[in-house]
Design an enzyme around this catalytic site. Structure first.
Site, PDB file in Angstrom:
ATOM      1  N   HIS A  52       0.943  -1.095  -0.054  1.00 41.64           N
ATOM      2  CA  HIS A  52       0.053  -0.020   0.129  1.00 41.64           C
ATOM      3  C   HIS A  52       0.948   1.234   0.005  1.00 41.64           C
ATOM      4  O   HIS A  52       0.930   2.022   0.938  1.00 41.64           O
ATOM      5  CB  HIS A  52      -0.840  -0.076   1.149  1.00 41.64           C
ATOM      6  CG  HIS A  52      -2.016   0.982   1.074  1.00 41.64           C
ATOM      7  ND1 HIS A  52      -2.070   2.235   1.532  1.00 41.64           N
ATOM      8  CD2 HIS A  52      -3.339   0.685   0.803  1.00 41.64           C
ATOM      9  CE1 HIS A  52      -3.150   2.875   1.462  1.00 41.64           C
ATOM     10  NE2 HIS A  52      -3.743   1.825   0.915  1.00 41.64           N
ATOM     11  N   PHE A  53       1.444   1.652  -0.774  1.00 44.99           N
ATOM     12  CA  PHE A  53       1.510   1.057  -2.408  1.00 44.99           C
ATOM     13  C   PHE A  53       3.063   1.338  -2.595  1.00 44.99           C
ATOM     14  O   PHE A  53       3.900   1.905  -2.106  1.00 44.99           O
ATOM     15  CB  PHE A  53       1.025   2.047  -3.372  1.00 44.99           C
ATOM     16  CG  PHE A  53      -0.492   2.375  -3.036  1.00 44.99           C
ATOM     17  CD1 PHE A  53      -1.498   1.546  -3.325  1.00 44.99           C
ATOM     18  CD2 PHE A  53      -0.999   3.663  -2.565  1.00 44.99           C
ATOM     19  CE1 PHE A  53      -2.943   1.863  -3.137  1.00 44.99           C
ATOM     20  CE2 PHE A  53      -2.358   3.919  -2.295  1.00 44.99           C
ATOM     21  CZ  PHE A  53      -3.095   2.657  -2.560  1.00 44.99           C
TER      22      PHE A  53
END
Length: 147
Positions: free
Chosen positions: A50-51
């Protein structure tokens, strides 16, 4: 006014790695408010997904950090601990707003105020800040159940 290090916090929260999201309490006034920190490290397990190209702390975990701070405030205000016969549950979130991303290296400042306590339901006004800027705000609710 009460400060708590991580060892003291672990006496009041049932959460453990990787889900403990409060590192330090710098101020706690029973029945009133709490001011705590979460230091956000690139080593957080959620950053790998993420991410990968731009690591951002998930908003739901910021809300969870606020809820954990609220739980510490509630448990300390009631004079109980993990050894008690109660479990505290997160039962509501209202008016959540995410205003700015939280990234690795940020110190998340968690500020929670008890706005009301009636018939076993605790309500809170909660704000998370980074460098003096609000990144998340929400109204939270919890309750306790005997086990």
């Amino acid at each position: 006014m009460t400060a708590m290090d991580i060892h003291e916090i672990l006496k009041y929260l049932p959460h453990r790695y990787p889900f403990i999201l409060v590192d330090r309490v710098v101020e706690l006034e029973k029945g009133k408010h709490i001011h705590a920190y979460k230091n956000v490290s690139i080593n957080e397990p959620y950053f790998s997904g993420h991410f990968p190209h731009y690591p951002v702390m998930p908003g739901v975990l910021i809300v969870e950090a606020l809820a954990q701070a609220a739980a510490i405030l509630t448990i300390r205000s009631e004079g109980t601990s993990l050894d008690s016969n109660k479990v505290y549950y997160f039962v509501g979130i209202d008016a959540v707003r995410f205003k700015k991303p939280v990234i690795a290296g940020d110190q998340l400042v968690l500020k929670v105020v008890i706005s009301r306590q009636i018939r076993g339901i605790w309500k809170y006004a909660a704000v998370a800040e980074v460098d003096g800027q609000i990144v998340t705000e929400a109204q939270l609710m919890c309750t306790a159940r005997a086990i």
